[in-house]
Structures are given as C-alpha cells and as structure tokens.
Write an enzyme that holds these catalytic residues in place. Sequence first.
Site, PDB file in Angstrom:
ATOM      1  N   LYS A  88       0.595  -1.214  -0.283  1.00  0.00           N
ATOM      2  CA  LYS A  88       0.157  -0.367  -0.197  1.00  0.00           C
ATOM      3  C   LYS A  88       0.777   1.448  -0.363  1.00  0.00           C
ATOM      4  O   LYS A  88       0.384   2.507  -0.421  1.00  0.00           O
ATOM      5  CB  LYS A  88      -1.285   0.056   0.930  1.00  0.00           C
ATOM      6  CG  LYS A  88      -1.782  -1.447   1.096  1.00  0.00           C
ATOM      7  CD  LYS A  88      -3.577  -1.046  -0.014  1.00  0.00           C
ATOM      8  CE  LYS A  88      -4.270  -2.058  -0.201  1.00  0.00           C
ATOM      9  NZ  LYS A  88      -5.350  -2.018  -0.938  1.00  0.00           N
ATOM     10  N   GLU A 110      -9.137   6.100   3.200  1.00  0.00           N
ATOM     11  CA  GLU A 110     -10.802   5.079   3.496  1.00  0.00           C
ATOM     12  C   GLU A 110      -9.016   3.441   3.981  1.00  0.00           C
ATOM     13  O   GLU A 110      -8.821   3.554   3.267  1.00  0.00           O
ATOM     14  CB  GLU A 110     -11.778   4.782   2.785  1.00  0.00           C
ATOM     15  CG  GLU A 110     -11.332   3.934   1.513  1.00  0.00           C
ATOM     16  CD  GLU A 110     -10.033   4.324   0.600  1.00  0.00           C
ATOM     17  OE1 GLU A 110      -9.103   2.970   0.717  1.00  0.00           O
ATOM     18  OE2 GLU A 110      -9.975   5.491  -0.045  1.00  0.00           O
ATOM     19  N   SER A 377       1.672  -9.618  -0.477  1.00  0.00           N
ATOM     20  CA  SER A 377       1.158  -8.070  -0.438  1.00  0.00           C
ATOM     21  C   SER A 377       1.322  -7.450   0.773  1.00  0.00           C
ATOM     22  O   SER A 377       1.731  -6.351   0.805  1.00  0.00           O
ATOM     23  CB  SER A 377       0.152  -7.968  -1.134  1.00  0.00           C
ATOM     24  OG  SER A 377      -1.079  -9.003   0.050  1.00  0.00           O
TER      25      SER A 377
END
Length: 395
Positions: A88, A110, A377
């Site tokens: 991210k 968010e 991830s």
Amino acid sequence: MTISRRGWYGKYGGRFVPETLVEPLRELEESFDRVKDDPSFQAELKGYLRNFVGRPTPLTFARTLTEQAGGAKIYLKREDLAHTGAHKINNALGQALLARRMGKTRIVAETGAGQHGVASATASALLGLKCVVYMGSVDMKRQALNVFRMRLLGAEVVAVENGQKTLKDAISEAMRDWVTHVKSSYYLLGSALGPHPYPYIVREFQRIIGEEARAQILAEEKRLPDELIACVGGGSNAIGLFHAFRDDPEVAMTGVEAGGRGIQSGQHAARFSGGSLGVLQGTRTYILQDEHGQTLDTHSVSAGLDYPAVGPEHAELMERGRARYVYATDEEALAAFQTLARAEGILPALESSHAIAFALKRAKELGKGRLVLVNLSGRGDKDVETVRAELEGGK
C-alpha cells in the site's frame, strides 16, 4: 491492455459520479497526466521509494514450501518487507506527492485491513500533510493494532457506523468528506477501483511490483514464471504484479478472491464466482448484488478482501481470458497462514494467505520444472489476534 476509450477497460470502468465530483476528478486526471512523465516528480518518487520505502523488495525462493507442495518452485515477491508492511505504501506515497503538487494540505483516505490507512498516515507525516482516515467500526475492532499505528502517526481515525461497517462504507464516507472539503483536501483512494482516473493512477503507482519481479525472476531463473498468483480484493497488489507480464501470453495470471465460508453459504467476497455486472462507487464492474441491484453483505476472515466489487481492469482481464480468478476459503487461508509461518519463518497477511493457499495447490498441479511467483502483499502482524481467535474458536 485494451482500453477502448479513456477510463474504460473494455466495457468496464468509467466515471459514474454526481455532478459535484466531475470537476475534482477532471482536475485530478489533468494533474496526474502532468506529473507521470515529469522527470522531477519521478526522481523525487523514486528517491523516496528507494531510501524510505526500501525498494526494491526481494524475491525469495520458498524452498521448504516448494518441497512441501511437491511440485513447481514457489517464489515470493516480498511486499511484506516494504516500509509499513505492505504494498500500500507504493500508491500512498505516490498520491501524497501528487496531492502536494496540487496544493492540497489535507489527505482523506479509507481503509479496511488498516494497511492503506497506515500507509496514508505515514506518507502524510513524511510530507507534512494532515490526514483523516475513515474505517468501518467492525474493521477497527479486528485491526486495532493498525488503528493505534495510524493515530501514533498523527492521523485522525474516524469510525464508520453505517451499513456493514466495513470497507465499502468507509469509502462512501471518505468520498463525502472529499466533496465537502475539495479545495483543500485530496482523496487518496487505496485500491484499483472507483471512478476514473483512480484505477489507472493506482495501477501506475503499483506497477513497480511487477517490473521488479520480472527483472528479478529473469536474473534468478533466466526465464519468466509459468504463473503469477496474487490475492484480489479491490485488486491493487494483483494488478501491480500482473501489468508487467500482460504481453507475455506464456505467463498465466491468477487472482485469488475471498471464498469466506464457501460460495453456497453466501458469506464470501468472490465477485467473479457469485457476482454480476453493475455500478458501485463510481465504476462499472462485477459486484455482489441482488436482483434489484442492492449490494449484498460480504464476509472474509481478512478485512482487506471483503469489498463487494472488484477493480474494472480485473473484470476486463477475466472477460478476455488473460487472467483467471479463483477463490480460497477462510479455512484454507488460515491453514496457509500457519503453513508459511512454519515452513519459511514468514507471517503473511491474511489477504496474502489466500494467494498462498492457492499456490500450494497449483504448484503441485503444475509439477516439477515449473515456476510459480506469488505476490506476498503484506505481513501478518496485524492479523495475529484474528488468527488466534479463529484457531482457538475452532477448538
């Protein structure tokens, strides 16, 4: 990649928004077009990615996992080793730099699993921007560690009590905030979904995953992998991996959705297995919805995969057969979490555990002499309490 017109991936994508968002999205699109080929912007971003995020992330051969699977060699792209613990940060940092270029002083974001919220708070702290993160109250309870991390980084975390109180509802509240404060605020969307240009912007900031992995596997094995595997919620980590291989038909691409408690139970988030075409939060794609177009409740043991829609580029990849999409259940993901921990000394995020679960089965099917590349991830620190509760509850 087939994009028939700007913002569309075949018949998927687009910009389905109220009039109040048309101008902010146009401004965002024009601003991104200016910076994406700007040498000074790219140099600044690359500097942060190298010296702050810690890129390139390694490609790890999972020797013991490979032996246990009894087939293809399994490689892990280690996004869990990026600063903040997940992929991210690549997108959050890129968009935060863009926000600063646009003269915005406040970031609105968010989060579901909390990793995008942590990444947004981190990038905001680094660049001197205010940050407010919307998070469903259900997700706040199961991701309490990440909530505390965000607050330590100076972000305001707002609990969302509407709807199912998870990611979809957090996105809706973040968009409302953005519309209200559009002159000073930048909406830093975390996945490859939403109205154009967000799927495109997020893909461009995440494509570094696949570009690095491609170079690394060629250096290690002197050839491309036979199959790429990544978990798919909104789809940013998967599209980031897939993009660099899109023109290599010999490389299969598989996205793994959240099968929850099984498709028949209705308690899942497998859009391609139980969804249909529709529009949600600005984009046309596959959605879990009823016959009246009302969004269905979703479920996954992983907070980051229980979104009722999937990014439009994934829908286009599925339709033209370039990628396939399967699912792993909660039970399979929990088993894979433990397997990777014990085999390789790596605690994966529960999202990534879905990809590991399928990779174990797929490696055996492919057999020896083949190569599988899995995008890990994120790391599993955030999920330890959830795993503990699930395993103890199952006794």
